[in-house]
Design a protein around this motif. Sequence first.
Motif, PDB file in Angstrom:
ATOM      1  N   GLY A 124       0.821  -1.207   0.000  1.00  0.00           N
ATOM      2  CA  GLY A 124       0.000   0.000   0.000  1.00  0.00           C
ATOM      3  C   GLY A 124       0.849   1.248   0.000  1.00  0.00           C
ATOM      4  N   ILE A 125       0.159   2.394  -0.039  1.00  0.00           N
ATOM      5  CA  ILE A 125       0.808   3.714  -0.073  1.00  0.00           C
ATOM      6  C   ILE A 125       0.573   4.408   1.256  1.00  0.00           C
ATOM      7  CG2 ILE A 125       0.973   5.904  -1.324  1.00  0.00           C
ATOM      8  CD1 ILE A 125       1.440   3.518  -3.161  1.00  0.00           C
ATOM      9  N   LEU A 126       1.647   4.904   1.869  1.00  0.00           N
ATOM     10  CA  LEU A 126       1.492   5.627   3.122  1.00  0.00           C
ATOM     11  C   LEU A 126       0.806   6.958   2.826  1.00  0.00           C
ATOM     12  CD1 LEU A 126       3.978   5.823   6.000  1.00  0.00           C
ATOM     13  CD2 LEU A 126       2.638   7.790   5.384  1.00  0.00           C
ATOM     14  N   GLY A 127      -0.388   7.146   3.428  1.00  0.00           N
ATOM     15  CA  GLY A 127      -1.161   8.343   3.137  1.00  0.00           C
ATOM     16  C   GLY A 127      -1.579   9.137   4.351  1.00  0.00           C
TER      17      GLY A 127
ATOM     18  N   ILE B 105       2.264   4.900  14.509  1.00  0.00           N
ATOM     19  CA  ILE B 105       1.104   4.443  13.745  1.00  0.00           C
ATOM     20  C   ILE B 105       0.906   5.341  12.527  1.00  0.00           C
ATOM     21  CG2 ILE B 105      -1.391   4.078  13.765  1.00  0.00           C
ATOM     22  CD1 ILE B 105      -1.204   3.391  16.700  1.00  0.00           C
ATOM     23  N   PHE B 106       0.703   4.695  11.382  1.00  0.00           N
ATOM     24  CA  PHE B 106       0.415   5.420  10.147  1.00  0.00           C
ATOM     25  C   PHE B 106      -0.615   4.626   9.356  1.00  0.00           C
ATOM     26  CE2 PHE B 106       4.354   3.011   9.702  1.00  0.00           C
ATOM     27  CZ  PHE B 106       4.095   2.199   8.614  1.00  0.00           C
ATOM     28  N   GLY B 107      -1.219   5.262   8.378  1.00  0.00           N
ATOM     29  CA  GLY B 107      -2.239   4.615   7.560  1.00  0.00           C
ATOM     30  C   GLY B 107      -1.745   4.402   6.152  1.00  0.00           C
ATOM     31  N   ILE B 108      -2.003   3.208   5.630  1.00  0.00           N
ATOM     32  CA  ILE B 108      -1.659   2.946   4.237  1.00  0.00           C
ATOM     33  C   ILE B 108      -2.938   2.674   3.448  1.00  0.00           C
ATOM     34  CG2 ILE B 108       0.701   2.176   4.661  1.00  0.00           C
ATOM     35  CD1 ILE B 108      -0.189  -0.695   4.460  1.00  0.00           C
TER      36      ILE B 108
ATOM     37  N   ALA C  55       8.220   7.625   4.668  1.00  0.00           N
ATOM     38  CA  ALA C  55       7.768   8.971   4.314  1.00  0.00           C
ATOM     39  C   ALA C  55       6.370   8.947   3.693  1.00  0.00           C
ATOM     40  CB  ALA C  55       8.752   9.615   3.344  1.00  0.00           C
ATOM     41  N   TYR C  56       5.701  10.062   3.792  1.00  0.00           N
ATOM     42  CA  TYR C  56       4.386  10.244   3.177  1.00  0.00           C
ATOM     43  C   TYR C  56       4.523   9.983   1.674  1.00  0.00           C
ATOM     44  CZ  TYR C  56      -0.004  12.593   1.972  1.00  0.00           C
ATOM     45  OH  TYR C  56      -1.260  12.878   1.499  1.00  0.00           O
ATOM     46  N   GLY C  57       3.652   9.126   1.126  1.00  0.00           N
ATOM     47  CA  GLY C  57       3.680   8.797  -0.292  1.00  0.00           C
ATOM     48  C   GLY C  57       4.517   7.585  -0.646  1.00  0.00           C
ATOM     49  N   ASP C  58       5.213   7.002   0.335  1.00  0.00           N
ATOM     50  CA  ASP C  58       6.009   5.809   0.054  1.00  0.00           C
ATOM     51  C   ASP C  58       5.105   4.622  -0.248  1.00  0.00           C
ATOM     52  OD1 ASP C  58       8.482   6.982   0.342  1.00  0.00           O
ATOM     53  OD2 ASP C  58       8.886   6.150   2.337  1.00  0.00           O
ATOM     54  N   GLU C  59       5.443   3.886  -1.297  1.00  0.00           N
ATOM     55  CA  GLU C  59       4.776   2.619  -1.585  1.00  0.00           C
ATOM     56  C   GLU C  59       5.515   1.561  -0.779  1.00  0.00           C
ATOM     57  OE1 GLU C  59       3.938  -0.399  -5.322  1.00  0.00           O
ATOM     58  OE2 GLU C  59       4.229   1.734  -5.722  1.00  0.00           O
ATOM     59  N   LEU C  60       4.765   0.826   0.035  1.00  0.00           N
ATOM     60  CA  LEU C  60       5.364  -0.091   0.994  1.00  0.00           C
ATOM     61  C   LEU C  60       4.923  -1.530   0.774  1.00  0.00           C
ATOM     62  CD1 LEU C  60       4.561   2.014   4.194  1.00  0.00           C
ATOM     63  CD2 LEU C  60       6.680   2.052   2.868  1.00  0.00           C
TER      64      LEU C  60
ATOM     65  N   ARG D 220       8.974   2.533  -3.677  1.00  0.00           N
ATOM     66  CA  ARG D 220       9.261   3.824  -4.301  1.00  0.00           C
ATOM     67  C   ARG D 220       8.366   4.867  -3.642  1.00  0.00           C
ATOM     68  NH1 ARG D 220       6.854   1.256  -9.101  1.00  0.00           N
ATOM     69  NH2 ARG D 220       4.650   1.582  -8.931  1.00  0.00           N
ATOM     70  N   ASN D 221       8.551   6.114  -4.005  1.00  0.00           N
ATOM     71  CA  ASN D 221       7.732   7.185  -3.459  1.00  0.00           C
ATOM     72  C   ASN D 221       6.847   7.757  -4.564  1.00  0.00           C
ATOM     73  OD1 ASN D 221       7.288  10.284  -2.791  1.00  0.00           O
ATOM     74  ND2 ASN D 221       7.577   9.166  -0.872  1.00  0.00           N
ATOM     75  N   HIS D 222       5.588   7.999  -4.202  1.00  0.00           N
ATOM     76  CA  HIS D 222       4.636   8.633  -5.098  1.00  0.00           C
ATOM     77  C   HIS D 222       4.413  10.061  -4.606  1.00  0.00           C
ATOM     78  CE1 HIS D 222       3.433   4.845  -7.077  1.00  0.00           C
ATOM     79  NE2 HIS D 222       3.682   4.320  -5.889  1.00  0.00           N
ATOM     80  N   ASN D 223       4.398  10.995  -5.488  1.00  0.00           N
ATOM     81  CA  ASN D 223       4.191  12.391  -5.126  1.00  0.00           C
ATOM     82  C   ASN D 223       2.697  12.612  -4.893  1.00  0.00           C
ATOM     83  OD1 ASN D 223       4.579  15.085  -4.692  1.00  0.00           O
ATOM     84  ND2 ASN D 223       4.863  15.607  -6.832  1.00  0.00           N
ATOM     85  N   LEU D 224       2.298  12.614  -3.635  1.00  0.00           N
ATOM     86  CA  LEU D 224       0.873  12.773  -3.301  1.00  0.00           C
ATOM     87  C   LEU D 224       0.516  14.238  -3.144  1.00  0.00           C
ATOM     88  CD1 LEU D 224       0.314   9.865  -0.763  1.00  0.00           C
ATOM     89  CD2 LEU D 224      -0.037   9.876  -3.199  1.00  0.00           C
TER      90      LEU D 224
END
Length: 126
Positions: free
Chosen positions: A52-55, A64-67, A95-100, A122-126
């Motif tokens: 998923g993508i960290l958003g 704690i973070f949400g993907i 980081a925010y936007g990282d695909e994990l 990789r990182n996605h530019n959110l």
Amino acid sequence: MKQAVRALFAVTVIAVLLVSLSACSENTPAALNINDLRTDPGAFTGTLTVTGILGAFSQNDPQIFGIMDKSELQCTSPNCNKFYLPVRYAGPAPAYGDELVVTGSFMPGTSLFAATDIKIVRNHNL
């Protein structure tokens, strides 16, 4: 006659290599998507691998973070009903936007995913 022996030898070598490669490959299942877990996270037990993508980050707990599902990248309007899987990870936060690719399991009785390992794709530019 020599050509037949050489051809048989080449075929044998190739067969041995293919058998060796298949025996050495890992039989790990493909990672689940967030939307695979969305309807009933409690139905999944044991160690899982999720992508998923960290958003989102928790405002109360830095571990704690949400993907969100990768397909959510297609939705750019504010009306999107994105589902964020809460993940707890004791290591350094991505980081925010990282695909994990996250490996872990659900904490008993909750929908909180306790990660034991995280790989950043990789990182996605959110």
